[in-house]
Design an enzyme around this catalytic site. Structure first.
Site, PDB file in Angstrom:
ATOM      1  N   SER A   1       0.798  -1.239   0.000  1.00 49.09           N
ATOM      2  CA  SER A   1       0.000   0.000   0.000  1.00 49.09           C
ATOM      3  C   SER A   1       0.823   1.279   0.000  1.00 49.09           C
ATOM      4  O   SER A   1       0.272   2.362  -0.190  1.00 49.09           O
ATOM      5  CB  SER A   1      -0.957   0.006   1.192  1.00 49.09           C
TER       6      SER A   1
ATOM      7  N   LYS B   1       0.386   3.364  -3.014  1.00 47.71           N
ATOM      8  CA  LYS B   1      -0.786   4.227  -3.174  1.00 47.71           C
ATOM      9  C   LYS B   1      -0.428   5.716  -3.121  1.00 47.71           C
ATOM     10  O   LYS B   1      -1.126   6.538  -3.715  1.00 47.71           O
ATOM     11  CB  LYS B   1      -1.820   3.892  -2.096  1.00 47.71           C
TER      12      LYS B   1
ATOM     13  N   TYR C   1      -3.519  -2.754 -10.384  1.00 47.09           N
ATOM     14  CA  TYR C   1      -3.448  -2.566  -8.925  1.00 47.09           C
ATOM     15  C   TYR C   1      -2.625  -3.667  -8.269  1.00 47.09           C
ATOM     16  O   TYR C   1      -1.759  -3.393  -7.423  1.00 47.09           O
ATOM     17  CB  TYR C   1      -4.860  -2.531  -8.350  1.00 47.09           C
TER      18      TYR C   1
ATOM     19  N   TYR D   1      -4.628   3.396   7.903  1.00 50.97           N
ATOM     20  CA  TYR D   1      -5.941   2.760   8.022  1.00 50.97           C
ATOM     21  C   TYR D   1      -6.600   3.149   9.342  1.00 50.97           C
ATOM     22  O   TYR D   1      -6.546   4.316   9.732  1.00 50.97           O
ATOM     23  CB  TYR D   1      -5.809   1.231   7.870  1.00 50.97           C
TER      24      TYR D   1
ATOM     25  N   VAL E   1       1.229  -3.602   3.998  1.00 55.28           N
ATOM     26  CA  VAL E   1       1.209  -4.876   4.718  1.00 55.28           C
ATOM     27  C   VAL E   1       2.446  -5.729   4.444  1.00 55.28           C
ATOM     28  O   VAL E   1       2.611  -6.791   5.047  1.00 55.28           O
ATOM     29  CB  VAL E   1      -0.076  -5.684   4.435  1.00 55.28           C
TER      30      VAL E   1
END
Length: 312
Positions: free
Chosen positions: A67, A70, A194, A246, A264
């Protein structure tokens, strides 16, 4: 490593503290390839305003950035369509797990922010809109190679295949958004890109270098090249602070006080504005999916340096 004795010793001391810790969190097991990563590994890199590098541990070991990607795809999408992106993705913390579908149902398919999975998939869809999937993957990879000034950065095909085989939740998120028109390209195109962006493998050294533009007003201080405007860099940093971890984002802001983004795979990037860019990596995660020892290391770094944006 630079000869600066203060920061060099701080980084070395933190790595030594981390090495003595017995509680290391749990590796991500829902992606089969990540379940095999040795949780004893730890790396840390700080790059200061002069480009000096302070490294410790497994700082040159590539790992799956997941992530963290992103942040960079958000930068690219904003460069493509500007603030029109916010018609498809929100800017609020989620308070839910990163792969939750609950808010999508309540909010008619519009993801809460670009750093939860649904939001990142919507951002990737913007990039795919003007490319074929293979070209979009290449654009993302070349962007990271350019930022890190390192052409050796690659996609771990094994991790990408592992994510594709087990990405049922992400497929559900994408299809749900597609039903509301938030996803415009074929779902399999967007998800394919993705999964590959998340499977990019980078080291702490490469990530800390790639994140420098966010620490220094949108420009690479080594070359002076503007990546984004200073205003856009500030806004990306704001989103990292409020949404980058998150449903653990509030705790990270409380303990560390820097804009940051986790993955992660166990990595975290963080920026001390006008001072330094930082990357840490330890594969063991806490319950929110953030690196347990990576957060510990950043908290210790901020305490020793006074770099928190909220003051020493």
């Amino acid at each position: 490593m630079s000869s600066n004795p203060c920061l060099a010793s701080v980084v070395a001391e933190i790595a030594d503290e981390v090495g003595r810790m017995t509680e290391r969190g749990d590796v991500a097991r829902y992606i089969p390839e990540l379940a095999h990563v040795d949780p004893r590994q730890f790396g840390m890199v700080v790059v200061d305003a002069d480009g000096r590098v302070f490294a410790a541990g497994d700082s040159d070991t590539p790992f799956s950035i997941q992530s963290i990607s992103k942040v960079f795809t958000l930068t690219m999408a904003l460069g493509m369509i500007g603030d029109r992106l916010w018609q498809r993705v929100g800017r609020e913390p989620s308070g839910n797990p990163f792969n939750s579908i609950v808010q999508l149902e309540l909010e008619r398919g519009v993801p809460r922010n670009p750093f939860i999975n649904a939001g990142a998939i919507a951002v990737t869809d913007v990039i795919v809109a003007s490319h074929q999937p293979r070209e979009a993957i290449g654009e993302i990879l070349r962007f990271l190679q350019s930022l890190a000034a390192d052409r050796r950065i690659v996609i771990d095909k094994t991790v990408a295949d592992s994510e594709k085989r087990t990405g049922f939740r992400n497929t559900a998120l994408a299809n749900y958004m597609k039903s509301f028109g938030v996803i415009e390209r074929p779902v399999e195109f967007t998800l394919g890109v993705y999964f590959h962006q998340c499977a990019i493998a980078m080291s702490c050294r490469q990530l800390a270098t790639a994140a420098r533009y966010l620490a220094f007003g949108g420009a690479d201080p080594a070359t002076g090249r503007a990546v984004v405007t200073s205003e856009r860099a500030r806004r990306i940093n704001a989103l990292m602070l409020t949404c980058g971890h998150y449903d653990g984002s509030g705790d990270f802001a409380y303990k560390v006080g820097l804009p940051g983004k986790s993955g992660v795979g166990g990595g975290i990037i963080a920026v001390a504005p006008n001072t330094a860019s930082i990357a840490v990596w330890s594969p063991g995660l806490d319950r929110a999916g953030n690196s347990l020892l990576g957060q510990f290391a950043l908290e210790r770094l901020v305490k020793r340096t006074g770099w928190s944006i909220f003051g020493p």
